[in-house]
Write a protein that holds these residues in place. Structure first.
Motif, PDB file in Angstrom:
ATOM      1  N   UNK A   1       3.121  10.357   0.192  1.00 37.95           N
ATOM      2  CA  UNK A   1       2.974  11.168   1.396  1.00 37.95           C
ATOM      3  C   UNK A   1       2.454  10.356   2.575  1.00 37.95           C
ATOM      4  N   UNK A   2       1.774   9.257   2.315  1.00 39.68           N
ATOM      5  CA  UNK A   2       1.222   8.424   3.380  1.00 39.68           C
ATOM      6  C   UNK A   2       2.159   7.296   3.811  1.00 39.68           C
ATOM      7  N   UNK A   3       3.337   7.234   3.235  1.00 40.02           N
ATOM      8  CA  UNK A   3       4.288   6.172   3.559  1.00 40.02           C
ATOM      9  C   UNK A   3       5.261   6.604   4.659  1.00 40.02           C
ATOM     10  N   UNK A   4       5.684   5.641   5.455  1.00 38.86           N
ATOM     11  CA  UNK A   4       6.752   5.817   6.442  1.00 38.86           C
ATOM     12  C   UNK A   4       7.979   5.082   5.906  1.00 38.86           C
ATOM     13  N   UNK A   5       8.978   5.818   5.480  1.00 43.70           N
ATOM     14  CA  UNK A   5      10.181   5.226   4.897  1.00 43.70           C
ATOM     15  C   UNK A   5      11.338   5.162   5.889  1.00 43.70           C
ATOM     16  N   UNK A   6      11.085   5.464   7.138  1.00 50.70           N
ATOM     17  CA  UNK A   6      12.174   5.476   8.116  1.00 50.70           C
ATOM     18  C   UNK A   6      12.796   4.083   8.230  1.00 50.70           C
TER      19      UNK A   6
ATOM     20  N   UNK B   1      10.579  -6.613   5.395  1.00 50.89           N
ATOM     21  CA  UNK B   1      11.209  -6.573   6.722  1.00 50.89           C
ATOM     22  C   UNK B   1      10.503  -5.579   7.646  1.00 50.89           C
ATOM     23  N   UNK B   2      10.019  -4.474   7.063  1.00 51.28           N
ATOM     24  CA  UNK B   2       9.470  -3.406   7.889  1.00 51.28           C
ATOM     25  C   UNK B   2       7.971  -3.211   7.704  1.00 51.28           C
ATOM     26  N   UNK B   3       7.566  -2.744   6.515  1.00 52.56           N
ATOM     27  CA  UNK B   3       6.175  -2.339   6.328  1.00 52.56           C
ATOM     28  C   UNK B   3       5.673  -2.671   4.920  1.00 52.56           C
TER      29      UNK B   3
ATOM     30  N   UNK C   1      -4.139   0.719   2.655  1.00 54.51           N
ATOM     31  CA  UNK C   1      -4.009  -0.175   3.806  1.00 54.51           C
ATOM     32  C   UNK C   1      -2.528  -0.419   4.026  1.00 54.51           C
ATOM     33  N   UNK C   2      -2.082  -0.239   5.242  1.00 55.01           N
ATOM     34  CA  UNK C   2      -0.660  -0.477   5.559  1.00 55.01           C
ATOM     35  C   UNK C   2      -0.565  -1.317   6.819  1.00 55.01           C
TER      36      UNK C   2
END
Length: 264
Positions: free
Chosen positions: A51-56, A150-152, A258-259
């Protein structure tokens, strides 16, 4: 001395060398793999992590210290490829079994550890390290994660430095030197020119929910190492002295999530 003068990488390594929890070889995780696999795939922890991840914009994911595929397999249906990296062969077997049970054919195992050469590890859009960050060299681990994203990137790390309850550690005279806390990671990422985001998750401790003192004692042994007869006597007295405390297993477990953006 200013913050930029502090060598957090070496400070972390020194702190880690002073921690007295025994290193767990791959065989130790092999023995626990199937029991863990049954518990973690649909856990509250897994749901909160995702739920805390950004998968866009993400099509591929690298799951470092993947275990039975807790995060990677849970996300694989929405991705083109998931690569699970672990040094436990049985954990990787469990990951592939979980992927097969879910009808997935896009999950790929990598039998490697944090300290191995990652030259053949694919660069992915997202890299995660879920509860797998007790490493000898955090600076090296963060560089590996960032260079393969590449992204996060997403990492959960222990808050407070103790896997078991601090009171149990004191009772047994164990682990007086804690593991390095999450704040090292924040400072290391800052020193790398990155901008870490920070959140927290809290759950019942690893010693919670035991049915009897024998089960409780075995959980303590997993966290703290071999127990003497005297240790077992102390634990029995602690367990039997307060039934509610025994069920709770002491303090809750807290994880820092931590992200950071990889910048590619």
């Amino acid at each position: 001395m200013l913050i930029h003068d502090v060598d957090f990488a070496e400070m972390y390594r020194e702190h880690m060398r002073g921690s007295d929890r025994p290193h767990k070889p791959a065989s130790a995780w092999d023995e626990r793999a199937r029991a863990l696999s049954d518990k973690v795939m649909q856990s509250d922890y897994t749901r909160q992590f995702i739920a805390r991840m950004d998968l866009s914009g993400a099509k591929t994911l690298l799951d470092v210290g993947c275990g039975p595929g807790t995060i990677g397999v849970s996300l694989a249906s929405g991705l083109e490829a998931v690569h699970g990296l672990d040094y436990s062969p049985v954990m990787l077997e469990c990951m592939m079994e979980n992927a097969g049970a879910a009808g997935l054919d896009n999950v790929h195992p990598l039998l490697l550890s944090w300290t191995d050469d990652w030259k053949d590890v694919p660069v992915c859009d997202i890299v995660v390290a879920s509860r797998s960050s007790i490493v000898p060299d955090m600076a090296d681990a963060l560089r590996k994660m960032t260079s393969h994203a590449r992204l996060r990137c997403y990492m959960t790390h222990l808050v407070g430095g103790h896997f078991g309850d601090a009171g149990i550690a004191k009772l047994l005279g164990r682990q007086q030197q804690s593991f390095p806390d999450y704040i090292y990671i924040v400072n290391l990422l800052h020193g790398m020119g990155l901008y870490p985001r920070l959140d927290y998750m809290e759950f019942p401790g690893r010693l919670a929910g035991t049915a009897n003192v024998e089960e409780f004692t075995e959980k303590v042994a997993w966290s703290f190492g071999e127990l003497s007869d005297e240790d077992r006597r102390k634990l029995r007295e602690w367990y039997e002295a307060d039934a509610q405390r025994a069920r709770q297993g002491g303090e809750p477990m807290r994880w820092a999530m931590i992200s950071w953006d990889a910048g590619k």
